[in-house]
Design a protein around this motif. Structure first.
Motif, mmCIF file in Angstrom:
data_model
loop_
_atom_site.group_PDB
_atom_site.id
_atom_site.type_symbol
_atom_site.label_atom_id
_atom_site.label_comp_id
_atom_site.label_asym_id
_atom_site.label_seq_id
_atom_site.Cartn_x
_atom_site.Cartn_y
_atom_site.Cartn_z
ATOM 1 N N TRP A 70 0.845 -1.195 0.000
ATOM 2 C CA TRP A 70 0.000 0.000 0.000
ATOM 3 C C TRP A 70 0.878 1.243 0.000
ATOM 4 C CZ3 TRP A 70 -4.459 1.977 -1.075
ATOM 5 C CH2 TRP A 70 -4.829 3.214 -0.537
ATOM 6 N N PRO A 72 1.028 5.131 1.026
ATOM 7 C CA PRO A 72 0.296 6.120 1.825
ATOM 8 C C PRO A 72 0.298 7.525 1.239
ATOM 9 C CG PRO A 72 2.450 5.732 2.789
ATOM 10 C CD PRO A 72 2.322 4.764 1.628
ATOM 11 N N THR A 87 -2.356 12.311 0.098
ATOM 12 C CA THR A 87 -2.896 11.222 0.914
ATOM 13 C C THR A 87 -3.718 10.285 0.044
ATOM 14 O OG1 THR A 87 -4.844 12.539 1.499
ATOM 15 C CG2 THR A 87 -2.952 12.651 2.980
ATOM 16 N N MET A 88 -3.805 9.020 0.464
ATOM 17 C CA MET A 88 -4.497 7.988 -0.309
ATOM 18 C C MET A 88 -5.486 7.255 0.578
ATOM 19 S SD MET A 88 -3.262 7.803 -3.470
ATOM 20 C CE MET A 88 -3.740 6.125 -3.878
ATOM 21 N N ASP A 89 -6.605 6.835 -0.014
ATOM 22 C CA ASP A 89 -7.498 5.899 0.669
ATOM 23 C C ASP A 89 -8.238 5.081 -0.376
ATOM 24 O OD1 ASP A 89 -9.226 7.809 -0.304
ATOM 25 O OD2 ASP A 89 -10.251 8.172 1.578
ATOM 26 N N THR A 90 -8.902 4.031 0.058
ATOM 27 C CA THR A 90 -9.695 3.191 -0.832
ATOM 28 C C THR A 90 -11.163 3.542 -0.662
ATOM 29 O OG1 THR A 90 -9.838 1.443 0.840
ATOM 30 C CG2 THR A 90 -8.034 1.299 -0.748
ATOM 31 N N VAL A 91 -11.912 3.447 -1.741
ATOM 32 C CA VAL A 91 -13.337 3.777 -1.699
ATOM 33 C C VAL A 91 -14.113 2.705 -2.433
ATOM 34 C CG1 VAL A 91 -12.988 6.262 -1.500
ATOM 35 C CG2 VAL A 91 -13.091 5.218 -3.756
ATOM 36 N N TRP A 98 -15.053 -2.808 -3.197
ATOM 37 C CA TRP A 98 -13.840 -2.052 -2.934
ATOM 38 C C TRP A 98 -12.860 -2.242 -4.092
ATOM 39 C CZ3 TRP A 98 -13.610 1.261 1.123
ATOM 40 C CH2 TRP A 98 -14.576 1.109 2.121
ATOM 41 N N LEU A 101 -9.313 3.760 -5.810
ATOM 42 C CA LEU A 101 -8.404 4.568 -5.004
ATOM 43 C C LEU A 101 -8.786 6.030 -5.136
ATOM 44 C CD1 LEU A 101 -4.946 3.005 -6.005
ATOM 45 C CD2 LEU A 101 -6.473 2.289 -4.170
ATOM 46 N N ARG A 102 -8.680 6.757 -4.021
ATOM 47 C CA ARG A 102 -8.915 8.197 -4.051
ATOM 48 C C ARG A 102 -7.671 8.902 -3.528
ATOM 49 N NH1 ARG A 102 -14.043 9.910 -0.955
ATOM 50 N NH2 ARG A 102 -12.798 9.187 0.815
#
Length: 414
Positions: A70, A72, A87-91, A98, A101-102
């Protein structure tokens, strides 16, 4: 008279003083506006640069794919007199799956802040209207038309195998990519029309995550050792049996395939019917040398046509480790298959294409395989293919459809 002259001098002096003050204020305002514009451009440029740097990292390193860890994002980093963070997160997608990526790129310059949000989604082979690993002895002819994105993982063969003079070229309505360029059989000066351009030197090898499809099928992963799997789609349900004459079981797709995947391992999958929901059917070969093929026995269609019904939710993926065969025994001469067809090691074939009664094969979706096969003898027998792209596949895909092991930008917000 002297008093009046004095008053006029005083009046003009006041006017000049006020004009000077106003001009001074205008100059200051103009300077401030110019500085704000300049600083605003720098701020936006920093944020866009940060977003592009992040997108480049994701393209090269592909977080959570190919055993990559992953990512970050970037901690506070200096750039052009300012700073940025990524910054990164999953949506989830609209169906609760799932994988998207955002990325948020935030720039700071002086006391101002500017952000860019980029949404990525996994790139899947359903994005192609046509994909061919190779074209052995097969050519796109002047009468051929492909109305969506196409890729040839080798050389695109083009010409008139029967000889004669060509007066126009084939038509490709979407962007065409090839690994090794184009080879013209005759009249090389008359090339196809590439409406969205052509790019050579692009490699997109076929990949199939058998483990993922088997896992998503879960307890309903059928084994070929107990027979093949015959599926008849019935709106939001499916009727299945393990042999041509075996007993039939009917279940809601939400019950038999809560994740939208029905698969058989080391057997043959037969399919026909009408669908009103999202589904991927797969014939796998986790080991050994048998099984993994798909046979289309009759029309496979959506309950409503997505080209005329914007609310159509049906979306089908047909995945085979081996060949996908159009082996219809129905009495009608024209056949329809709606969905994206994917053959990992072979291609899509029409059984007895050079001797069966002449008809047409209408495909709405995609035609993806290692090899392109002839589907008719060109005159009296077989099923010439009318391939139309399902525009929804540009940004969406059937559940857990094989991916290219990469991400694509789905949306960019500023």
């Amino acid at each position: 008279m002297g008093r009046q002259a004095l008053l006029m001098v005083i009046g003009y002096s006041l006017i000049f003083l006020m004009s000077g003050a106003m001009m001074s204020n205008s100059t200051v305002d103009a300077f401030n506006n110019a500085m704000n514009y300049y600083e605003g451009n720098i701020l936006r440029d920093i944020a866009i640069s940060a977003a592009n740097m992040g997108a480049s990292y994701i393209y090269v390193n592909k977080p959570l794919m190919n055993s990559n860890p992953w990512w970050p994002g970037y901690a506070t980093t200096k750039l052009n007199g300012g700073t940025f963070t990524v910054t990164m997160d999953t949506v989830q997608d609209m169906y609760g799956n799932w994988g998207r990526l955002r990325m948020l790129a935030t720039a700071h310059y002086g006391d101002s802040t500017y952000s860019v949000t980029v949404l990525f989604h996994p790139s899947q082979f359903s994005k192609f209207c046509m994909y061919a690993g190779a074209m052995p002895g097969v050519y796109f002819e002047p009468s051929d038309s492909i109305f969506g994105p196409a890729h040839i993982e080798s050389t695109l063969n083009y010409g008139n195998p029967g000889g004669g003079t060509m007066t126009y070229g084939a038509y490709f309505g979407g962007k065409v990519t090839t690994k090794s360029g184009i080879a013209a059989l005759t009249n090389p000066a008359i090339l196809p029309t590439f409406a969205q351009g052509r790019q050579d030197g692009v490699s997109v090898p076929l990949t199939l995550n058998t483990t993922q499809l088997a896992t998503e099928a879960g307890a309903n992963l059928f084994q070929g050792s107990g027979g093949d799997l015959w599926l008849t789609l019935k709106d939001d349900s499916v009727a299945y049996k393990r042999s041509a004459t075996g007993p039939v079981t009917t279940q809601a797709i939400t019950q038999i395939a809560p994740n939208g995947v029905i698969a058989i391992d080391k057997g043959t999958l037969y399919i026909q019917g009408e669908l009103s929901t999202r589904l991927t059917v797969a014939s796998l070969r986790s080991s050994g040398s048998t099984g993994g093929s798909v046979i289309v026995k009759d029309n496979v269609t959506y309950k409503t046509d997505p080209r005329v019904d914007p609310l159509c939710k049906a979306m089908l993926g047909v995945v085979g480790y081996g060949s996908i065969s159009i082996d219809t025994t129905a009495s009608h001469s024209n056949f329809t298959v709606q969905g994206s067809l994917y053959s990992q090691t072979d291609g899509i074939q029409v059984v007895n294409y050079n001797s069966r009664p002449r008809g047409n094969l209408y495909v709405l979706g995609g035609w993806i395989g290692q090899t392109i096969y002839a589907t008719s003898n060109g005159t009296t027998a077989g099923l010439p293919v009318n391939l139309t792209y399902d525009e929804r596949f540009r940004v969406d895909a059937p559940p857990y459809f094989p991916g290219t092991n990469g991400y694509e930008i789905l949306a960019w917000y500023e």
